[in-house]
Design an enzyme around this catalytic site. Structure first.
Site, mmCIF file in Angstrom:
data_model
loop_
_atom_site.group_PDB
_atom_site.id
_atom_site.type_symbol
_atom_site.label_atom_id
_atom_site.label_comp_id
_atom_site.label_asym_id
_atom_site.label_seq_id
_atom_site.Cartn_x
_atom_site.Cartn_y
_atom_site.Cartn_z
ATOM 1 N N LEU A 105 3.718 6.891 -2.143
ATOM 2 C CA LEU A 105 5.198 7.359 -2.463
ATOM 3 C C LEU A 105 5.456 7.332 -3.994
ATOM 4 C CD1 LEU A 105 6.963 5.031 0.362
ATOM 5 C CD2 LEU A 105 6.884 7.219 0.019
ATOM 6 N N THR B 119 7.831 0.717 3.271
ATOM 7 C CA THR B 119 8.024 1.894 2.968
ATOM 8 C C THR B 119 9.528 1.983 2.225
ATOM 9 O OG1 THR B 119 6.917 2.828 4.841
ATOM 10 C CG2 THR B 119 8.607 4.365 3.999
ATOM 11 N N PHE C 166 0.902 -1.242 -0.321
ATOM 12 C CA PHE C 166 0.009 0.046 -0.052
ATOM 13 C C PHE C 166 0.726 1.281 0.212
ATOM 14 C CE2 PHE C 166 0.918 0.071 4.490
ATOM 15 C CZ PHE C 166 0.647 1.442 4.920
ATOM 16 N N LYS C 167 2.081 1.098 0.616
ATOM 17 C CA LYS C 167 2.885 2.307 0.580
ATOM 18 C C LYS C 167 3.110 2.931 -1.038
ATOM 19 C CE LYS C 167 3.634 1.634 4.937
ATOM 20 N NZ LYS C 167 4.656 1.320 5.634
ATOM 21 N N ASP C 168 2.913 2.326 -2.005
ATOM 22 C CA ASP C 168 3.179 2.758 -3.236
ATOM 23 C C ASP C 168 2.396 3.750 -3.630
ATOM 24 O OD1 ASP C 168 5.362 0.871 -4.025
ATOM 25 O OD2 ASP C 168 4.100 -0.689 -4.469
#
Length: 467
Positions: free
Chosen positions: A116, A144, A111-113
């Site tokens: 980011l 992350t 989900f960090k994509d």
């Protein structure tokens, strides 16, 4: 749109300055001076937008013209063109009143994509506009780091250093970070925990002279843009489920360790999204569960678990929620954070605890419960949960009312955590992008969790011009 610090000594700065400051110069966290309110009729119109269109709509409230409309749209399109699913974050019905919001279709399967990819492109945009080299420093509990590196690798004008806890991330998470051999990327594996890395990051950012000398920028969720980008998928998921079910409100169950993902849901609710209960799913590192149930925020003993991305004791975004819980009183926030630093805990009063319980429910998922949830849902529905998502589903089962619709955030692809999946006697097939990692050499340095040693490594990295 102005942004202020939770501790009151940074105020009325704009969106770009907020992005670049990351951690507020007074040690607090940056938040909008006033949360934008979206009326119900506007929400209805927004429900018909694509993910990219919705992101533009929500970002625009906060960017407030600092980035020209056409350039903001280009940044968004570029950021989500890297995703494998046309909806970016599709919603899947699993059973009855349970839906999964799949947040793992980006380049690193986590989900960090979602935040980011955008933040990496935004930093590149700012670097080109200002001619300033950007040095990114971040700590990761696993996801992350890979997402941040993927977001900025090869980009002109940017260098990045990521700290991760040596031996305390999954093998795939480690490979995603350390098989990158770009001159602008440095991976440091610290002998310690994620909390040690997060502490080092905050202390270095709090050194304003050092921070300004090296144009140090934040990639962790202390950067408000991380929170902003994540609010979008709460809106998107709500609209999909509301259209299918005609429900007025939806609960969300959120696997979280650093309180960033759940705070994004809280912000979406404050903006006007009809969110019911926000369910905090943690593992054995359950400081957040204890706070929501008892009003005491006190780190316990660090435990390594099957869901390593949530192996966190001190949640960096907790201060943002504390600011709103204390009636946006920055002096009270400062006093409590000073108390936390000196005494190692925060205790809220009975009235405040009642408000906490209105905002959140919580469940700390033990290791065996996590594995049993993976087994159960794979057997009953053929859906393979990663261990973090399994914690979210277990918390849904514990906390969600029977008649309420609930969306659990599926935060990572199960291939990233095969160590846990194997314990469930399940054989999975890796996506090719992940299977190829095992044949690549790794590039990392193992270092002590020591500020001075980290600074020496950073100064060596930053001494070379990226232009």
């Amino acid at each position: 749109m102005n942004f202020v610090s939770t501790r009151g000594n940074v105020s009325k700065i704009g969106f770009i300055d907020t992005v670049l400051m990351g951690l507020a110069n007074d040690g607090g966290l940056l938040i909008p001076e006033k949360v934008p309110q979206i009326p119900a009729e506007r929400l209805q119109a927004m429900s018909e937008l694509s993910y990219q269109e919705l992101a533009y709509e929500i970002f625009s409230y906060y960017v407030d013209g600092e980035i020209p409309d056409n350039e903001l749209k280009e940044l968004i399109e570029k950021s989500y063109a890297t995703f494998r699913h046309p909806e970016v974050t599709p919603v899947q019905k699993v059973k009855d009143n349970l839906y999964l919001l799949e947040l793992f279709h980006g380049p690193t399967f986590a989900f960090k994509d979602i935040a980011l990819q955008f933040l990496g492109n935004l930093y590149s945009y700012v670097s080109k506009k200002t001619g300033e080299t950007i040095h990114i420093l971040g700590a990761t509990s696993g996801d992350t780091g890979a997402s941040a590196i993927e977001g900025v690798r090869g980009k002109e004008g940017i260098r990045i250093c990521i700290l991760h806890p040596h031996g305390k991330v999954s093998k795939v998470q480690e490979l995603q970070m350390t098989t990158i051999h770009d001159p602008n990327v440095l991976n440091l594996a610290i002998k310690g925990t994620f909390d040690d890395g997060q502490r080092i990051i905050k202390e270095l950012f709090a050194d304003v002279e050092f921070k300004n000398k090296y144009h140090l920028r934040a990639i962790n969720s202390i950067n408000f843009v991380r929170i902003l980008a994540q609010t979008v998928y709460y809106f998107y998921a709500y609209f999909q489920v509301a259209k299918e079910t005609n429900t007025k409100t939806v609960n969300f169950s959120v696997p979280t360790g650093n309180f960033g993902d759940i705070f994004a849901g809280y912000l979406a609710k404050k903006m006007g999204l009809p969110v019911g209960k926000l369910i905090v799913a943690t593992n054995e590192n359950n400081i957040l569960e204890d706070f929501i149930k008892d009003g005491v925020y006190k780190p316990g003993e660090f435990k390594s678990t099957y869901s390593p991305s949530m192996d966190i004791q001190v949640a960096s975004n907790f201060e943002r929620y504390l600011y709103y819980l204390l009636g946006e009183n920055s002096e009270a926030v400062t006093d409590l954070m000073n108390q936390f630093k000196s005494e190692g805990k925060i205790v809220v009063n009975e009235e405040q605890l009642l408000q906490v319980k209105k905002d959140f429910a919580a469940h700390g998922v033990l290791g065996e419960e996590c594995l049993q949830t993976i087994k159960k849902y794979y057997s009953e529905t053929t859906y393979l949960l990663d261990p973090h998502t399994a914690c979210g589903v277990a918390a849904y089962e514990e906390c969600n009312e029977a008649n309420d619709f609930c969306i659990t955030l599926a935060t990572a692809h199960p291939a990233k955590f095969n160590e846990s999946i194997e314990r469930c006697d399940i054989n999975q097939t890796y996506p090719i992008e992940i299977s190829q990692l095992f044949d690549k050499p790794q590039y990392l340095e193992v270092v002590e969790a020591d500020n001075d040693e980290i600074v020496r490594k950073l100064e060596k990295l930053f001494s070379f011009s990226t232009r």
